[in-house]
Design a protein around this motif. Sequence first.
Motif, PDB file in Angstrom:
ATOM      1  N   TYR A  21       0.828  -1.204   0.000  1.00  0.00           N
ATOM      2  CA  TYR A  21       0.000   0.000   0.000  1.00  0.00           C
ATOM      3  C   TYR A  21       0.864   1.257   0.000  1.00  0.00           C
ATOM      4  O   TYR A  21       1.802   1.382   0.795  1.00  0.00           O
ATOM      5  N   ALA A  77       0.516   5.734  -0.493  1.00  0.00           N
ATOM      6  CA  ALA A  77      -0.332   6.921  -0.644  1.00  0.00           C
ATOM      7  C   ALA A  77       0.482   8.003  -1.337  1.00  0.00           C
ATOM      8  O   ALA A  77       1.684   8.152  -1.084  1.00  0.00           O
ATOM      9  N   VAL A  92      -3.326   4.951  -2.693  1.00  0.00           N
ATOM     10  CA  VAL A  92      -4.306   5.755  -1.966  1.00  0.00           C
ATOM     11  C   VAL A  92      -4.052   7.227  -2.267  1.00  0.00           C
ATOM     12  O   VAL A  92      -2.896   7.658  -2.378  1.00  0.00           O
ATOM     13  N   ARG A 117      -7.628   3.697  -4.234  1.00  0.00           N
ATOM     14  CA  ARG A 117      -8.506   4.030  -3.113  1.00  0.00           C
ATOM     15  C   ARG A 117      -8.515   5.555  -2.991  1.00  0.00           C
ATOM     16  O   ARG A 117      -7.542   6.159  -2.547  1.00  0.00           O
ATOM     17  N   THR A 149      -9.967   8.729  -1.281  1.00  0.00           N
ATOM     18  CA  THR A 149     -10.705   9.137  -0.084  1.00  0.00           C
ATOM     19  C   THR A 149     -11.734  10.226  -0.383  1.00  0.00           C
ATOM     20  O   THR A 149     -12.666  10.422   0.399  1.00  0.00           O
ATOM     21  N   TYR A 185      -7.423   5.923   4.995  1.00  0.00           N
ATOM     22  CA  TYR A 185      -7.655   4.601   4.402  1.00  0.00           C
ATOM     23  C   TYR A 185      -7.543   3.509   5.456  1.00  0.00           C
ATOM     24  O   TYR A 185      -8.386   2.601   5.527  1.00  0.00           O
ATOM     25  N   LYS A 219      -9.967   0.333   6.237  1.00  0.00           N
ATOM     26  CA  LYS A 219      -9.360  -0.525   5.222  1.00  0.00           C
ATOM     27  C   LYS A 219     -10.142  -1.812   4.984  1.00  0.00           C
ATOM     28  O   LYS A 219     -10.428  -2.179   3.836  1.00  0.00           O
TER      29      LYS A 219
END
Length: 232
Positions: A4, A6, A85, A106, A108, A155, A159
């Motif tokens: 993962y 961001a 993310v 993902r 937000t 996230y 999650k």
Amino acid sequence: IGKYLAIDCEMVGVGPGGVESALARVSIVNFFGHPVLDKFVKTKERVTDYRTEVSGITPALMKKAESFESVQAAVADLMVDRIIVGHAIHHDLKALMLSHPRHLIRDTQLYKPFRKLTGGRTPSLKRLVELVLKRQIQSGAHSSVEDAAATMMLYRSCKDEWDREIGARLRLAERRKETKRQQRQQRQRQLNAQMDATLQTSSSSSSLPLGDHAGSMDDEADSLDEEEDSDE
């Protein structure tokens, strides 16, 4: 680095009045909010507005900027097969001229449970962090590292539910895809059967039994004889 990441980008203004935006900084953090990439980016055009009060970018910081192509390549390498993310991540990807599989994104800003917190309106990152994490960010100039880390924390707060939702949508899409594939195959089999039946019918009507063929040939011979007699 982990599965993962961001991402967040900062922009500066170029062109007359600095109204056009250009990528100036890219920051990527891992699942725990630790930076794995933080690079300043050389703009193709002369910067006419550093937007320092918002972007945190200054002329001094841009002295260590790298070429767009090298930063783009570094980001692209990190993104491969990872869940990315971001907040309004389409802006970041557009600035980097990159794309990413939808099921590995993902965002937000688009997550429905987050939008419900703001009455269905598009939430700002600052507001979401206040509502969900009970924290304050962007009290002064933005930091793309801080914003990326905050996005990752958002996230992480949901999650499991978010990933289950994505997984369910993927499975549903796969089932629909398989159903359509089977329907296409069934239609093709039906079409093939109809074509075979048509060909068989056509073949039967154009071919006669041997006796009939002989009779037909005799008739043709008689007809020729009659034509010869009339000629005489």
